[in-house]
Design a protein around this motif. Structure first.
Motif, mmCIF file in Angstrom:
data_model
loop_
_atom_site.group_PDB
_atom_site.id
_atom_site.type_symbol
_atom_site.label_atom_id
_atom_site.label_comp_id
_atom_site.label_asym_id
_atom_site.label_seq_id
_atom_site.Cartn_x
_atom_site.Cartn_y
_atom_site.Cartn_z
ATOM 1 N N TRP A 189 0.839 -1.196 0.000
ATOM 2 C CA TRP A 189 0.000 0.000 0.000
ATOM 3 C C TRP A 189 0.876 1.249 0.000
ATOM 4 N N THR B 286 -11.597 -11.083 -8.537
ATOM 5 C CA THR B 286 -11.527 -11.134 -7.074
ATOM 6 C C THR B 286 -12.307 -12.326 -6.535
ATOM 7 N N MET B 410 -7.485 1.461 -6.328
ATOM 8 C CA MET B 410 -8.284 0.433 -5.665
ATOM 9 C C MET B 410 -7.461 -0.279 -4.602
ATOM 10 N N TRP B 412 -8.225 -1.523 -1.980
ATOM 11 C CA TRP B 412 -8.878 -2.669 -1.339
ATOM 12 C C TRP B 412 -8.440 -3.986 -1.966
ATOM 13 N N ALA B 415 -6.102 -5.985 0.032
ATOM 14 C CA ALA B 415 -6.677 -6.871 1.046
ATOM 15 C C ALA B 415 -6.990 -8.234 0.434
#
Lengths: 594, 501
Positions: A189, B286, B410, B412, B415
């Motif tokens: 990130w 995903t 993005m 996310w 994750a």
């Protein structure tokens, strides 16, 4: 620099390669070489030489991973120095510690040989990872070093192969994976946001990023697993005691510091306006919780190495507090960072000496008892901050904190030092209870390397300047302020011994809390979670196959209906002639009408 | 300068071997082996020649008009060349492996004949210059793989084969529908003519969106996107070299490659982004990644576990493509190669365990690391790569995917990546633990299900060396990712040179 990293790797691969060449295959019976020989123990030597080599060096490798950059600068040198020192000593110690196993292997014990082969392979590999993570400046190399160290060390933890070792190994691996996942997430990130390839770029990126708080939190938690932050520490008391003693020493002495190195390399410490104050408060709180809580849990352990492991959690908690202050008040960081490094070197060497000492008390060398036990308690006293390197480390920490106006925090840390004293008393007491009676000569590798670490640990402030790191001794006037926690701790320990003696006869006290405390809760929860996942997966399986079956059935029905169509075929055949004649007639009629 | 003969010759090498193999008698295994190996080597050399030519700026194109408006076109571009290179490299390895694997088994002639046909189709797919040619070879691949899947001939294999045909033929039909509709709309589109659709104007956007979905459905069957993946785990009954090829370069990868072509060369990345197609792909990928990993957890046999892992891993490619930006593109393209290398290694290993020790279930693997250290080492490399740990190739893919996700706005997705890594670890690490840390028959506990001593080493050299070679390649692809001509370098050249100008 390449040699420093390549040598352990070569040492690690040497035995399998040698066997491969000799026998054409691994594991075939044949001549069994001495696995843990001098060459094996020499693995960290080039790194030590590098640490003492004057001047900064940097190495750029375009082709390595995503572009390799290894640096050796003033910030990294002390870490490299004490890490390689402890690894050398532990390696020599291991040759003595595992001598029985080694002899069994040479006599033809296949299991012992297999275990030793694993150790001969994974010990230098772990070392390679540890060194790489210190030297790496590019993010992938750093992550590579961290990962190699983490996973190779699993083999060290489960070396003994009994049930407890596997439990420790499981706890270690599960927590390590959790940490790796958080680290990977945080690194990706932040590196993606900052478009950074190097650790320094990463730190700047986090300081500037909008979501920097969350990135830093991920990284702090991820490395926190290794550094034994309260709540994430559960693997330490399970894994450290079961590993062979020299492995426990490097695990608790230097590998635990990898988490700290991770923090220092990725968190924007000392950068003003980084906006990480909320995280800083959490870090501070968790650090204190670890520093104090671990002493309470450790005091009830029976195994001396478990007590020492809890003490590591407590000590790392103190360092965590310093990092928290660094996040809260960037202006203090330059002074604090010196204290952190000194503290880390002091704790690394001292904890290494304590762990090695456990093996020494089990196999005492032929020394006078008073000398042996005062040598054993020297690092313990040093860890409490009363003597030697501990005194210098505590002083540098306290002086910075006083200057910053954190008097209250110092009081809390002093309380933790009281706890440390109790823990040390407990550990020594358990060592005394479990002491061995089979003595070994004092000039064997084991006692000598232990002595070396004990003296090295005591003298950290003397030799750390070799790596360009100054350390100051406290003025005499400050001594009472630094010594009272140890004294209070000693008094309390005496009281506790006396109290235990009176209590014991009257009622049975639940004397033992399982090591690993929260681990049992985590394990139960994750077992439940995995079972649910597996069940869900099976459900999906059955649902999918039912759906498939239904579709196939439908298809078969369609095919069957197509079969029905063929029944009309006979009718068509009968109709063919009239149909053709009819059409012809119709056409004729049509033409005729036309 | 245009050299038409090279792509044609490359295709012809594997195609012409087919009748030759069928002409040889069944027992002439030596001649067949020589023929197979020399063809594989010749093809590798031809591809290498094309790579050199391509770097020198030559273009290779071969085409003729089939009927008016429909052209058969073979064209070399960086993407196709990479895929052709990967497939010829792995073909060589798999041929060696298959020769060792099928020693003394019946119907070897049929096997190698269709095996070569299967590879010829893969080469055709990689060199195809337009949708028509692509479709031609895509269908040929479907048909030539069927005999390989049912090779063993027992009822389970036949059932799996019929399921395979059901899925893939339907998929092919749907793809045909989409291709024909697109053809009716704008005529023949050579790969790379991205302006054709982009110039159509916004009125056509809903139609284009719909057509993309139709073609995605068609390609998704082979790429094993959830919920179209049902055939893949069943096709596990095929012999190990077939599964290896199926999972690494041939069928599954052909689907993924098709999606890459569709996004980059037909629609163009900008138009795909504008139409919101990338978001669709991200979501599908995903779901597939997580679903595949979760299902893999519950498998108790080695090959099905690897199969579900493929379901999950191939979608990394789709995920990379769907992340708008250079890093995402690089990640998708590089994983196309990395996944091939790592998965082929894992399947070779599974085959080695099955051949040498008769192991099919995971709980039979205890202590196998001692009996077969090199195979187990290769398996370890492959598994660590699948988890995405450095320094194996999978790490590079994952790293770029993560950077691409951030770049595409993005975060996310990170994750998802992390969760998938954890799940991968949850189903691969127990295997590694069994291999290395548990006592097994070699330590005097129990015995192997069906032990054979196939060679002087831990198993036959024909089986061992390809395994070791691909494992080494997977390791080097990660370790030296920054070197010129590494998969990462090639992907970066493709991404910056062709698709993101």
């Amino acid at each position: 620099m390449i040699l420093a990293l390549l040598w352990p790797l070569l040492v690690s691969l040497r035995n399998p390669l040698r066997m491969l060449m000799e026998h054409g295959a691994l594991g075939r019976p044949g001549h069994r070489p001495e696995l843990l020989d001098r060459v094996w123990a020499s693995a960290p030597l080039p790194a030590l030489a590098l640490a003492l080599w004057p001047g900064e060096t940097a190495l750029l490798m375009e082709g390595w991973l995503l572009g390799g950059q290894w640096h050796l600068d003033e910030a990294r040198r002390p870490w490299l120095l004490f890490t390689s020192l402890l690894w050398i000593a532990a390696g020599v110690y291991a040759r003595g510690y595992l001598i029985a196993e080694q002899q069994a292997a040479e006599a033809g014990d296949v299991d012992a040989f297999r275990r030793l082969l694993g150790l001969a392979l994974l010990w230098p590999l772990t070392l390679t990872g540890n060194l790489l993570l210190i030297l790496a400046e590019d993010i992938p190399s750093f992550y590579l070093g961290f990962t190699v160290m983490t996973f190779a060390a699993y083999g060290l933890v489960v070396h003994a192969g009994h049930h407890d070792a596997h439990l420790g190994g499981r706890a270690y691996l599960a927590m390590a994976l959790f940490g790796e996942a958080l680290i990977l997430g945080g690194l990706l990130w932040s590196a993606g946001t900052a478009d950074a390839r190097t650790l320094s770029g990463l730190r700047e990126g986090i300081a500037e990023a909008e979501q920097g708080m969350w990135m830093a939190t991920l990284l702090w938690l991820g490395f926190g697993v290794k550094a034994g932050v309260a709540g994430l520490h559960v693997w330490l008391p399970l894994a450290h005691p079961v590993a062979p003693t020299p492995a426990s020493a490097v695990l608790s002495g230097v590998m635990i510091k990898a988490g700290l190195i991770g923090w220092l390399s990725t968190l924007p410490l000392g950068v003003p306006h980084a906006g990480l104050e909320p995280l800083g408060r959490v870090v501070l709180g968790m650090g204190l919780a670890g520093a104090l809580g671990a002493t309470l849990l450790g005091i009830v352990q029976r195994h001396p190495k478990a007590v020492l492991a809890y003490s590591s959690v407590s000590q790392m908690g103190m360092i965590t507090t310093l990092v928290g202050i660094g996040l809260l008040e960037p202006a203090l960081w330059p002074a604090l960072s010196v204290a952190v490094v000194l503290f880390a070197a002091h704790h690394g060497m001292t904890k290494g000496a304590l762990f090695l000492g456990v093996g020494i008390s089990e196999h005492p060398p032929r020394l006078p008892t008073w000398l042996l036990w005062s040598l054993l308690s020297l690092p313990a006293l040093s860890l409490t901050g009363a003597l030697a390197s501990g005194l210098a480390a505590k002083w540098s920490m306290k002086s910075v904190l006083y200057d910053g106006g954190h008097g209250l925090l110092v009081t809390w840390l002093s309380l933790a030092a009281v706890g440390t004293t109790l823990l040390m008393a407990r550990a020594l007491w358990r060592q005394w209870c479990e002491r061995g009676h089979h003595t070994i000569p004092w000039r064997a590798p084991m006692p000598l390397s232990w002595l070396f670490v004990v003296l090295g640990a005591a003298g950290v402030p003397l030799w750390l300047p070799l790596a360009g790191m100054g350390a100051t001794w406290p003025p005499l006037a400050e001594l009472p302020g630094l010594l009272w926690p140890t004294l209070v701790g000693l008094v309390l320990a005496c009281l506790a011994v006396a109290g235990a003696a009176t209590v014991r006869g009257k009622w049975r006290v639940k004397r033992r809390l399982l090591p690993g405390d929260l681990w049992w809760l985590y394990a139960a929860l994750s077992r439940r979670g995995l079972a649910m996942l597996a069940k869900g997966s099976r459900n999906m399986e059955s649902r999918a196959s039912r759906l498939r079956a239904r579709l196939v059935e439908k298809e078969e029905r369609v095919v069957a209906r197509l079969g029905d169509v063929t029944r009309y075929e006979r009718g068509f055949r009968r109709l063919a002639v009239p149909l053709m004649i009819g059409v012809a007639v119709l056409l004729l009629v049509g033409f005729w009408l036309e | 300068m245009s050299q038409a003969w090279l792509p044609l010759a490359t295709l012809a090498t594997s195609l012409l071997v087919v009748p030759a193999i069928f002409a040889l008698p069944e027992r002439a295994w030596r001649a067949r082996a020589v023929l197979n190996l020399s063809a594989a080597l010749v093809k590798l050399a031809l591809v290498a020649l094309m790579v050199v030519g391509f770097y020198l700026g030559h273009s290779f194109e071969f085409g003729f008009t089939v009927v008016d408006g429909v052209r058969f076109l073979l064209k070399v571009d960086a993407l196709g060349l990479t895929f052709a290179g990967l497939s010829s490299l792995l073909w060589l390895a798999t041929t060696i492996y298959a020769i060792g694997y099928l020693e003394d088994s019946p119907n070897r002639k049929r096997f190698f004949g269709f095996f070569s046909l299967c590879i010829a189709s893969t080469v055709g797919i990689s060199l195809a210059g337009n949708l028509f040619t692509f479709l031609l070879f895509y269908e040929l691949l479907t048909l030539s793989t069927y005999p390989l899947v049912v090779h063993r001939g027992h009822p389970r294999a036949l059932a799996a084969g019929s399921l395979y045909l059901r899925y893939t033929l339907t998929g092919g039909l749907v793809l045909l529908l989409g291709v024909v509709a697109l053809h009716a709309l704008v005529g023949d589109i050579a790969f790379g003519d991205r302006e054709v659709l982009a110039d159509l104007g916004p009125d056509y956007h809903p139609l284009l969106f719909g057509l993309f979905l139709v073609m995605l459905l068609g390609l998704g069957v082979k790429a094993a996107l959830v919920p179209l993946h049902g055939w893949l785990p069943r096709a596990m009954v095929a012999p190990a070299p077939v599964s290896a090829l199926l999972h690494a370069v041939a069928v599954v990868k052909a689907g993924a490659f098709g999606i890459v072509r569709l996004v980059y060369d037909v629609y163009g990345i900008d138009l795909s982004f504008e139409l919101g197609l990338l978001t669709v792909l991200t979501v599908v990928a995903t779901i597939t990644i997580l679903y595949g990993s979760i299902r893999a957890l519950a498998q108790e046999e080695l090959k099905p576990r690897l199969a579900f892992s493929t379901v999950s891993q191939v979608s990394y490619i789709v995920l990379g493509i769907s992340l708008f930006g250079p890093f995402g593109t690089i990640a998708g393209l590089v994983h196309l190669m990395h996944q091939g290398l790592m998965k082929v290694t894992l399947f070779y290993c599974a085959g080695n365990y099955a051949e040498e020790l008769g192991i099919h279930r995971i709980d039979e693997l205890d202590g196998a690391g001692r009996r077969m250290p090199l195979t187990s080492l290769a398996f370890t490399v492959g598994a660590l790569g699948m988890i995405g740990l450095p320094p194996v190739a999978g790490f590079v893919s994952k790293w770029y995917l993560g950077l691409g996700a951030v770049q595409a706005g993005m975060p996310w997705v990170i994750a998802v990546l992390v969760t998938s890594s954890l799940l991968n670890a949850a189903y691969f690490l127990p295997i590694l633990h069994r291999l290395w840390f548990r006592p097994g028959p070699e330590h005097g506990r129990g015995e192997w299900p069906e032990e054979r001593h196939l060679g002087r080493l831990e198993t036959s050299g024909w089986l061992l060396w390809p395994t070791a070679a691909t494992a080494l390649f997977s390791l080097l692809a990660g370790l030296l990712a920054g070197m010129p001509f590494s998969p990462l370098d090639l992907a970066a050249i493709m991404a910056t040179g062709e698709y993101l100008r």
